[in-house]
Design an enzyme around this catalytic site. Sequence first.
Site, PDB file in Angstrom:
ATOM      1  N   TYR A  53       3.989  -9.839   2.812  1.00 25.51           N
ATOM      2  CA  TYR A  53       4.572  -8.967   1.717  1.00 25.51           C
ATOM      3  C   TYR A  53       4.911 -10.187   0.386  1.00 25.51           C
ATOM      4  O   TYR A  53       4.760  -9.577  -0.560  1.00 25.51           O
ATOM      5  CB  TYR A  53       5.807  -8.228   1.984  1.00 25.51           C
ATOM      6  CG  TYR A  53       5.290  -6.965   2.821  1.00 25.51           C
ATOM      7  CD1 TYR A  53       4.609  -5.867   2.232  1.00 25.51           C
ATOM      8  CD2 TYR A  53       5.521  -6.953   4.286  1.00 25.51           C
ATOM      9  CE1 TYR A  53       4.341  -4.772   2.839  1.00 25.51           C
ATOM     10  CE2 TYR A  53       4.797  -5.768   5.033  1.00 25.51           C
ATOM     11  CZ  TYR A  53       4.411  -4.746   4.295  1.00 25.51           C
ATOM     12  OH  TYR A  53       3.789  -3.617   4.950  1.00 25.51           O
ATOM     13  N   GLN A  86       2.703   6.738  -3.653  1.00 28.37           N
ATOM     14  CA  GLN A  86       2.493   6.005  -2.613  1.00 28.37           C
ATOM     15  C   GLN A  86       2.450   4.564  -2.773  1.00 28.37           C
ATOM     16  O   GLN A  86       2.509   3.796  -1.642  1.00 28.37           O
ATOM     17  CB  GLN A  86       1.208   6.482  -1.590  1.00 28.37           C
ATOM     18  CG  GLN A  86       1.175   7.733  -1.206  1.00 28.37           C
ATOM     19  CD  GLN A  86      -0.315   8.342  -0.778  1.00 28.37           C
ATOM     20  OE1 GLN A  86      -0.652   8.254   0.245  1.00 28.37           O
ATOM     21  NE2 GLN A  86      -0.705   8.733  -1.714  1.00 28.37           N
ATOM     22  N   VAL A  88       3.324   0.586  -3.768  1.00 29.13           N
ATOM     23  CA  VAL A  88       4.628  -0.147  -3.647  1.00 29.13           C
ATOM     24  C   VAL A  88       4.647  -1.083  -4.940  1.00 29.13           C
ATOM     25  O   VAL A  88       5.583  -1.891  -5.082  1.00 29.13           O
ATOM     26  CB  VAL A  88       4.922  -0.886  -2.378  1.00 29.13           C
ATOM     27  CG1 VAL A  88       4.810   0.037  -1.075  1.00 29.13           C
ATOM     28  CG2 VAL A  88       3.705  -1.879  -2.184  1.00 29.13           C
ATOM     29  N   HIS A 104       6.855   5.000  -0.348  1.00 32.09           N
ATOM     30  CA  HIS A 104       6.512   4.155   0.464  1.00 32.09           C
ATOM     31  C   HIS A 104       7.328   2.822   0.313  1.00 32.09           C
ATOM     32  O   HIS A 104       7.117   1.968   0.661  1.00 32.09           O
ATOM     33  CB  HIS A 104       5.048   3.799   0.913  1.00 32.09           C
ATOM     34  CG  HIS A 104       4.532   4.809   1.378  1.00 32.09           C
ATOM     35  ND1 HIS A 104       3.042   5.091   1.369  1.00 32.09           N
ATOM     36  CD2 HIS A 104       4.832   6.154   2.326  1.00 32.09           C
ATOM     37  CE1 HIS A 104       2.724   6.401   2.110  1.00 32.09           C
ATOM     38  NE2 HIS A 104       3.756   6.949   2.633  1.00 32.09           N
ATOM     39  N   SER A 172      -6.687   8.249  -0.320  1.00 35.95           N
ATOM     40  CA  SER A 172      -7.661   8.755   0.931  1.00 35.95           C
ATOM     41  C   SER A 172      -7.101  10.062   1.441  1.00 35.95           C
ATOM     42  O   SER A 172      -7.709  10.645   2.349  1.00 35.95           O
ATOM     43  CB  SER A 172      -7.995   7.846   1.616  1.00 35.95           C
ATOM     44  OG  SER A 172      -6.897   7.202   2.425  1.00 35.95           O
TER      45      SER A 172
HETATM   46  P1  OAD Z   1      -6.485   4.124   0.794  1.00 35.57           P
HETATM   47  O1  OAD Z   1      -6.749   2.746   0.606  1.00 35.57           O
HETATM   48  O2  OAD Z   1      -6.417   4.744   1.952  1.00 35.57           O
HETATM   49  O3  OAD Z   1      -7.374   4.934  -0.315  1.00 35.57           O
HETATM   50  C1  OAD Z   1      -7.597   4.524  -1.607  1.00 35.57           C
HETATM   51  C2  OAD Z   1      -8.452   5.492  -2.466  1.00 35.57           C
HETATM   52  O4  OAD Z   1      -8.533   5.111  -3.639  1.00 35.57           O
HETATM   53  C3  OAD Z   1      -9.731   5.862  -1.769  1.00 35.57           C
HETATM   54  O5  OAD Z   1      -9.820   7.048  -1.752  1.00 35.57           O
HETATM   55  C4  OAD Z   1     -10.714   5.245  -2.880  1.00 35.57           C
HETATM   56  O6  OAD Z   1     -11.955   6.170  -3.087  1.00 35.57           O
HETATM   57  C5  OAD Z   1      -9.899   5.421  -4.124  1.00 35.57           C
HETATM   58  N1  OAD Z   1     -10.410   4.472  -5.054  1.00 35.57           N
HETATM   59  C6  OAD Z   1     -10.939   3.423  -5.149  1.00 35.57           C
HETATM   60  N2  OAD Z   1     -10.880   2.804  -6.562  1.00 35.57           N
HETATM   61  C7  OAD Z   1     -10.592   3.661  -7.331  1.00 35.57           C
HETATM   62  C8  OAD Z   1     -10.327   3.930  -8.700  1.00 35.57           C
HETATM   63  N3  OAD Z   1     -10.890   2.721  -9.596  1.00 35.57           N
HETATM   64  N4  OAD Z   1      -9.774   4.599  -9.220  1.00 35.57           N
HETATM   65  C9  OAD Z   1      -9.517   5.884  -8.314  1.00 35.57           C
HETATM   66  N5  OAD Z   1      -9.533   5.811  -7.082  1.00 35.57           N
HETATM   67  C10 OAD Z   1     -10.343   4.699  -6.505  1.00 35.57           C
HETATM   68  O7  OAD Z   1      -5.050   4.064  -0.049  1.00 35.57           O
HETATM   69  P2  OAD Z   1      -3.710   5.174  -0.153  1.00 35.57           P
HETATM   70  O8  OAD Z   1      -4.296   6.717   0.045  1.00 35.57           O
HETATM   71  O9  OAD Z   1      -3.040   4.758  -1.456  1.00 35.57           O
HETATM   72  O10 OAD Z   1       1.164   2.860   3.145  1.00 35.57           O
HETATM   73  O11 OAD Z   1      -3.115   4.828   1.248  1.00 35.57           O
HETATM   74  C11 OAD Z   1      -2.009   5.416   1.706  1.00 35.57           C
HETATM   75  C12 OAD Z   1      -0.911   4.565   2.393  1.00 35.57           C
HETATM   76  O12 OAD Z   1      -1.757   3.949   3.332  1.00 35.57           O
HETATM   77  C13 OAD Z   1      -0.380   3.522   1.596  1.00 35.57           C
HETATM   78  O13 OAD Z   1       0.703   3.923   0.789  1.00 35.57           O
HETATM   79  C14 OAD Z   1      -0.033   2.452   2.463  1.00 35.57           C
HETATM   80  C15 OAD Z   1      -1.253   2.390   3.282  1.00 35.57           C
HETATM   81  O14 OAD Z   1      -1.089   2.063   4.647  1.00 35.57           O
HETATM   82  C16 OAD Z   1       2.306   2.051   3.561  1.00 35.57           C
HETATM   83  O15 OAD Z   1       2.015   0.874   3.267  1.00 35.57           O
HETATM   84  C17 OAD Z   1       3.188   2.888   4.244  1.00 35.57           C
END
Ligand code: OAD
Length: 229
Positions: A53, A86, A88, A104, A172
């Site tokens: 971190y 979501q 941080v 989160h 995602s």
């Molecule tokens: P993910 O890495 O799972 O998903 C990221 C999403 O961003 C994907 O659907 C990509 O297609 C999209 N993406 C990538 N580049 C982009 C752009 N330029 N514009 C728009 N979208 C784009 O990340 P999260 O869904 O945020 O939790 O993940 C959820 C949680 O999983 C996080 O908060 C974290 C992680 O483990 C904790 O740390 C507790």
Amino acid sequence: MKNVVVFTGAGISAESGLKTFRDSDGLWENYRIEDVATPEAWNSNPALVQDFYNMRRKQVLAAQPNSAHLAIAQLEKKFNVTVITQNVDDLHERAGSSSIIHLHGVITKARSTLDPSLIYDIEGWQLPMGATCEKGSQLRPCIVWFGEPVPKMEEAIEKIHQADRLVIIGTSLQVYPAASLLYYFTGNAGLYYIDPKAEPKGQLPNLTIINQKATEAIPGLVNSWLNEN
Ligand code: OAD
């Protein structure tokens, strides 16, 4: 004034140079969740978790909000806006959004390992082992790890219930309970999902999918909303 909720994930900060989690070369390709993002990881190797971190905090402090974060802040000129993120990172704050729920946690803060209500700002990028809260317990990153409760869920659900419009950006939708939030939306002025990989959701026939990057789609969408009669 209409209530707008913007629900963001790592994708909105990707164009600020911060890695997402599940894309190719995402954070979870290079680290195992069990090693750095669980209470068990902290108990077995706190220094490793702290380092993970610390490095991420260094990257966040060096990053700048992009045009999508900035446009979302502009929405407040005309709407009652809540950002539920979501993420941080603090890029929504630095872009000027004033009402932000960090589901989160926030990487720029530390919390006591003894009393979760003791939360402190971290000066600079490093939270060292040995840094303690006022009761003498080690400080840990103020992050919700896998397996921990998500204390801000109720507040987030309440905001979604009250929303007329909901915009989901760059997530995602794989991590629960956060990913369940969209199913609480009952507004009738629009439900959008902006993400290059967004796919329709069978249970949500009114979902408008925009398969673009955040900085390509958000400024235009915000502009059109600000110019509505
Ligand atoms: P993910 O890495 O799972 O998903 C990221 C999403 O961003 C994907 O659907 C990509 O297609 C999209 N993406 C990538 N580049 C982009 C752009 N330029 N514009 C728009 N979208 C784009 O990340 P999260 O869904 O945020 O939790 O993940 C959820 C949680 O999983 C996080 O908060 C974290 C992680 O483990 C904790 O740390 C507790």
